[in-house]
Scaffold this active site. Structure first.
Site, mmCIF file in Angstrom:
data_model
loop_
_atom_site.group_PDB
_atom_site.id
_atom_site.type_symbol
_atom_site.label_atom_id
_atom_site.label_comp_id
_atom_site.label_asym_id
_atom_site.label_seq_id
_atom_site.Cartn_x
_atom_site.Cartn_y
_atom_site.Cartn_z
ATOM 1 N N SER A 1 46.254 16.347 44.476
ATOM 2 C CA SER A 1 47.160 17.213 43.711
ATOM 3 C C SER A 1 46.610 17.564 42.338
ATOM 4 O O SER A 1 47.027 18.559 41.751
ATOM 5 C CB SER A 1 48.531 16.549 43.545
ATOM 6 N N GLU A 2 45.660 16.784 41.815
ATOM 7 C CA GLU A 2 45.138 17.057 40.477
ATOM 8 C C GLU A 2 43.783 16.374 40.306
ATOM 9 O O GLU A 2 43.573 15.259 40.805
ATOM 10 C CB GLU A 2 46.118 16.535 39.408
ATOM 11 N N PHE B 1 36.118 65.753 44.846
ATOM 12 C CA PHE B 1 36.238 66.923 43.989
ATOM 13 C C PHE B 1 35.230 68.017 44.322
ATOM 14 O O PHE B 1 35.098 68.973 43.567
ATOM 15 C CB PHE B 1 36.068 66.523 42.516
ATOM 16 N N GLY B 2 34.488 67.883 45.396
ATOM 17 C CA GLY B 2 33.501 68.907 45.680
ATOM 18 C C GLY B 2 32.965 68.822 47.089
ATOM 19 O O GLY B 2 33.380 67.983 47.893
ATOM 20 N N VAL C 1 29.213 69.730 49.706
ATOM 21 C CA VAL C 1 27.778 69.981 49.800
ATOM 22 C C VAL C 1 27.568 70.991 50.921
ATOM 23 O O VAL C 1 27.963 70.748 52.067
ATOM 24 C CB VAL C 1 26.992 68.684 50.077
ATOM 25 N N ASP D 1 21.770 53.696 47.712
ATOM 26 C CA ASP D 1 22.169 54.067 49.082
ATOM 27 C C ASP D 1 20.943 54.518 49.868
ATOM 28 O O ASP D 1 20.980 55.536 50.559
ATOM 29 C CB ASP D 1 23.230 55.166 49.052
#
Length: 909
Positions: free
Chosen positions: A356-357, A617-618, A620, A762
């Site tokens: 416990s401790e 947001f874009g 290819v 990557d």
């Protein structure tokens, strides 16, 4: 009697006294002193905020200035505004108090609820949760009242952040106080196996439910929990000192049947070098139900995370009255050994071990002491304190005040809770039976009007909810006063609002990968589940500084506990258009743009062919440029035959992109403009005069290397088990020397990136493009293509990570370096030699790949490597294995890889 004999006698007396009870152990109920927000013991320099309506620091302390801290932005709906308190040293925080804005009795802003986040090192932030997994803490119902909340469990922290919440756009202000005491034990974290479940007449859950670190593959690491919370378990482990918890809550336990080694191994990390005299472990000995004291303890020591375990381990056999079923503390002498890291093995003497401790008796050691034989890792960056004078993990600092009394969990409290629940149920029944008018009348009776004008509050006064009024106020409520705008001097005339809600400016867009809201839990423990190690901090931009050699600001994490993936630390690799972005070194402002000036590209010359991929947001696009030789102002390659179009990849930013996304897009343009290498795609031009913003890069006529190789057969059919389907070769073929030529070009491009200290993050065959005569160029938009979605592991539905190509330190710690690119190159080389017919670790699930990264870290010989491709010589496979070395400095540099593949690989057997 000599000094040595006297020292031994004192230690034996300590051990003997520890067998009965942990008398020297701290009592968390007494650790409730105000830490200094109200009396200004905490200086202005240690108080900061995400934003502030007023620059007055006095408001953060008390009723001065604007009367409270008020964020400049709206807390709804993102809940990102916070007030931060730096305690400078580790403290155990057991209680917090909050109050609304004062402003001479004219303020009306307060927070009905809030969340807490804390950190021990300033890098990893953790969200506080109660014993049932709830993060939201109820706050104030009016601006005058002081609400004190016990933190169960308490938190060990140096930095604490308050995040106010709101259910609509509204003004929110806070005054806060922290209560606790100094954390003297120096324990930063412990690593242990996950606690298990004992099945008796009812299930007894012996897991460490308040552990604030990580859990991977059955191992908990990087945090503190119930073994260091000061709560000592009862003799009957099925019962608890806490209310409304499940059986076994006070203990963490392990079954002998699950450990073939016969012991449970734990590791402890401390803040600095310490001389350890003894360890106290509170154990359960209810042998009638299978719990036994440990048969013995064996501890090893080391002074740094990268150092070997020193000397012979300390061994201690535990004796005593093992037939006594009472729980007790056993003391293990440690002989004054000096270390920062301890690894202890607790031997089973029965079916179960229940703790416990765990606490330690130790003294801080000067790092440069000649007796230590040299210098060692520096102490943490918080100011050092004097060594402890008694066996206590905490030093109480009364600061001239009395501790705040703890609300006892007595039957009276339970009775009050039941009465409140019954009253609420009756009110609900009445509401369903009576008309709306009667319901409104009931509500109007419950309304109360605040008649007081001014309030002075000392949060150190005992109590749960305190309302203190200094003098009676006027009969009519005071007029509303808004917080002063920044930069305006104080004025005495109150400002009356026009009745409309105050709309505060929203903070800048920021992607957060940490999830705060969790479903409520019942009285049972959390269901065991695979815990993915995640680094939960994201950045508004996608460019990360790679690791550089040199002395770290902080000691590195211990090497026998699987590190956390830094919480406040998921690194998003994906750029605004969906592809990955390079990690670049830290450069002075403007240095990123020191490459050649970007060339404006005539948008009308682009002819769309197909969409390659997309991001948040874009997109290819694959486009053609007719008669590129006519564009004499552009630096085009000269190998495009006249009359043939030039293939280009066009990254397009959508017009509705956020400001941060536009900035990231322009940063990527600057970075791409610096890349000038025959094996790296180049930036050919940009369209930034009007929307949508575009950048134009190389593209190769044969597409990506993954699709290209998978359509080929290996020429050398004599190679046993060459990749193929066993049938006659169909379609084009490729020779083994040409595969080496392809790999050498990839190594050449990565060598160039390494000279710039750029990290790709990557690297894979999907991110390599193939041109005429097997020319290879490394690209960066494979992540944006739906074709390769299966190659990425999605974290919390937002960030994507190529975990099958990532080094173990990338997965566990978010640490991306040139050495981690070398690891990815080894996987890419494996793909090339397999002709891209198989996915790396295709036999493993994503979770098993993450667990395998943990095995690399633990380095116990259980890690799994990619198998040797059938057409790969043993010498070349050994080169791959070097790329996958556990230690990053043992991985070969790209210059050596290129030289081997270009000159020596054909001679390997």
């Amino acid at each position: 009697m000599g000094p040595e004999a006297l020292s031994s006698l004192l230690l034996l007396l300590l051990v003997a006294s520890g067998d009965a009870d942990m008398k020297g152990h701290f009592d968390p109920a007494k650790c409730r002193y105000a830490l200094g927000m109200q009396d200004r013991t905490i200086p202005d320099s240690d108080i900061s905020a995400s934003s502030s309506w007023s620059d007055s620091t006095a408001a953060r302390h008390s009723s001065d200035g604007d009367g409270a801290w008020c964020p400049a932005g709206s807390v709804f709906p993102k809940e990102e505004e916070y007030l931060q308190v730096d305690l400078q040293r580790l403290h155990l925080v057991a209680l917090v108090g909050t109050q609304g804005r004062h402003a001479g009795g004219l303020g009306k802003e307060f927070s009905r609820s809030y969340r807490l986040r804390y950190s021990r090192d300033g890098r990893r932030w953790m969200g506080w949760k109660d014993r049932w997994g709830q993060e939201v803490i109820s706050g104030n119902e009016d601006p005058e009242g002081v609400v004190l909340k016990d933190l169960g469990p308490p938190m060990v922290a140096r930095l604490v952040r308050f995040y106010p919440r709101a259910d609509r756009v509204m003004s929110v202000c806070l005054r806060v106080e922290l209560y606790g005491c100094l954390w003297r034990d120096g324990l930063l974290s412990y690593t242990a196996p996950v606690g298990q479940t004992m099945y008796l007449s009812e299930a007894v859950y012996l897991n460490d439910s308040t552990y604030d670190g990580h859990t991977v593959g059955g191992l908990q690491y990087g945090g503190l929990g119930q073994l260091a919370d000061g709560v000592v378990g009862l003799d009957d482990f099925r019962k608890s000192q806490e209310l409304r918890v499940w059986p076994g809550y006070d203990y963490v336990g392990w079954s002998n049947h699950s450990f073939s080694s016969g012991y449970v191994e734990m590791e402890f990390e401390f803040d600095r070098l310490r001389a350890f005299q003894a360890m106290q472990v509170h154990c359960n000995n209810m042998h009638t139900l299978g719990a036994r004291l440990p048969g013995g303890v064996e501890c090893r020591f080391r002074r740094g995370p990268a150092m070997a375990w020193e000397g012979e381990p300390m061994r201690h056999n535990l004796g005593g009255n093992l037939g006594d079923p009472r729980a007790r503390a056993v003391s293990v002498p440690l002989g004054g050994r000096v270390a920062r890291f301890l690894q202890c093995r607790f031997l089973f003497a029965g079916p179960w071990l229940l703790f416990s401790e765990i606490s330690f008796i130790s003294d801080v050691v000067n790092n440069s002491s000649p007796a230590l034989g040299g210098t060692f890792p520096p102490a943490p960056w918080w100011p050092p304190g004097p060594p402890p004078t008694n066996f206590s993990s905490l030093e109480l600092e009364p600061r001239g005040q009395q501790p705040v009394a703890k609300a006892e969990g007595s039957p009276t409290a339970i009775l009050i809770g039941c009465l409140v629940a019954i009253i609420l149920l009756l009110l609900l029944i009445i509401a369903l039976m009576l008309w709306r008018l009667h319901w409104r009348r009931l509500l109007s009776k419950a309304e109360r009007r605040v008649l007081e004008e001014e309030l002075t509050v000392h949060l150190s006064v005992p109590g749960d909810t305190i309302l203190i009024n200094n003098r009676p106020g006027p009969r009519e409520p005071p007029p509303y006063q808004e917080p002063r705008p920044r930069g305006n001097p104080p004025h005495s005339a109150p400002c009356v609002p026009n009745g409309s809600a105050l709309l505060l400016s929203n903070p800048a867009y920021r992607l957060l990968l940490a999830t705060y809201a969790r479903p409520p839990r019942g009285p049972g423990p959390p269901t065991p589940a695979w815990a993915k190690p995640t680094n939960t901090q994201a950045y508004s931009g996608d460019y990360m500084e790679p690791e550089k050699p040199g002395a770290p600001l902080l000691p590195p994490p211990p090497q026998n506990s699987v590190p956390h993936y830094a919480e406040a630390d998921i690194v998003t690799l994906q750029g605004v258009t969906g592809g990955n972005t390079y990690a670049v070194p830290a450069l002075p402002p403007g240095a990123v743009g020191d490459g050649p000036p970007r060339v404006d590209f005539p948008r009308s010359r682009l002819r769309f062919k197909e969409k390659l991929g997309e991001g948040q947001f874009g997109e290819v696009h694959l486009c053609e440029v007719d008669s590129p030789q006519d564009l004499v102002s552009l630096d085009f390659p000269l190998n495009v035959r006249k009359g043939h179009p030039l293939l280009v990849a066009v990254k397009i930013l959508r017009p509705d992109a956020t400001k941060n996304a536009r900035n990231d897009f322009l940063k990527e343009v600057k970075i791409m403009s610096r890349l000038k290498d025959p094996n790296i795609i180049r930036l050919l031009g940009v369209c930034v005069q009007d929307d949508p913003l575009c950048m134009i890069t190389d593209y190769m006529e044969n597409g990506d290397l993954n699709q290209f190789l998978s359509a080929h057969q290996l020429e050398d059919k004599a190679a046993e088990g060459a990749p193929g389907d066993g049938q006659a070769a169909q379609g084009p073929t490729i020779s083994y020397p040409m595969l080496l030529h392809v790999a050498a070009q990839i190594a050449s491009g990565m060598r160039y990136l390494a000279t710039l200290n750029f990290v790709h993050r990557d690297l894979a065959t999907r991110n390599c493009l193939v041109g005429e005569n097997f020319t290879i160029k490394i690209a960066d938009f494979g992540m944006s293509r739906n074709l390769y979605a299966g190659d990425y592991y999605r974290v919390q539905g937002r960030a994507v990570l190529p975990i099958r190509w990532m080094a173990w330190e990338c997965i566990l710690m978010g640490k991306f370096t040139t050495a981690s690119d070398v690891w990815a190159f080894g996987v890419t080389l494996w793909e090339v030699l397999m002709l891209c017919r198989a996915q790396p670790f295709g036999q493993l699930t994503d979770e098993q790949v993450i667990e395998n990264a943990g095995e690399f870290f633990r380095d116990q010989g259980r890690q799994v490597y990619l198998s040797r491709p059938p057409a790969c010589p043993q010498g070349l496979y050994e080169l791959m294995l070097r790329c996958w070395s556990r230690e990053s400095e043992q991985r070969p540099p790209f210059s050596q890889l290129h030289r081997f593949l270009a000159e020596d690989a054909l001679n390997t057997v």
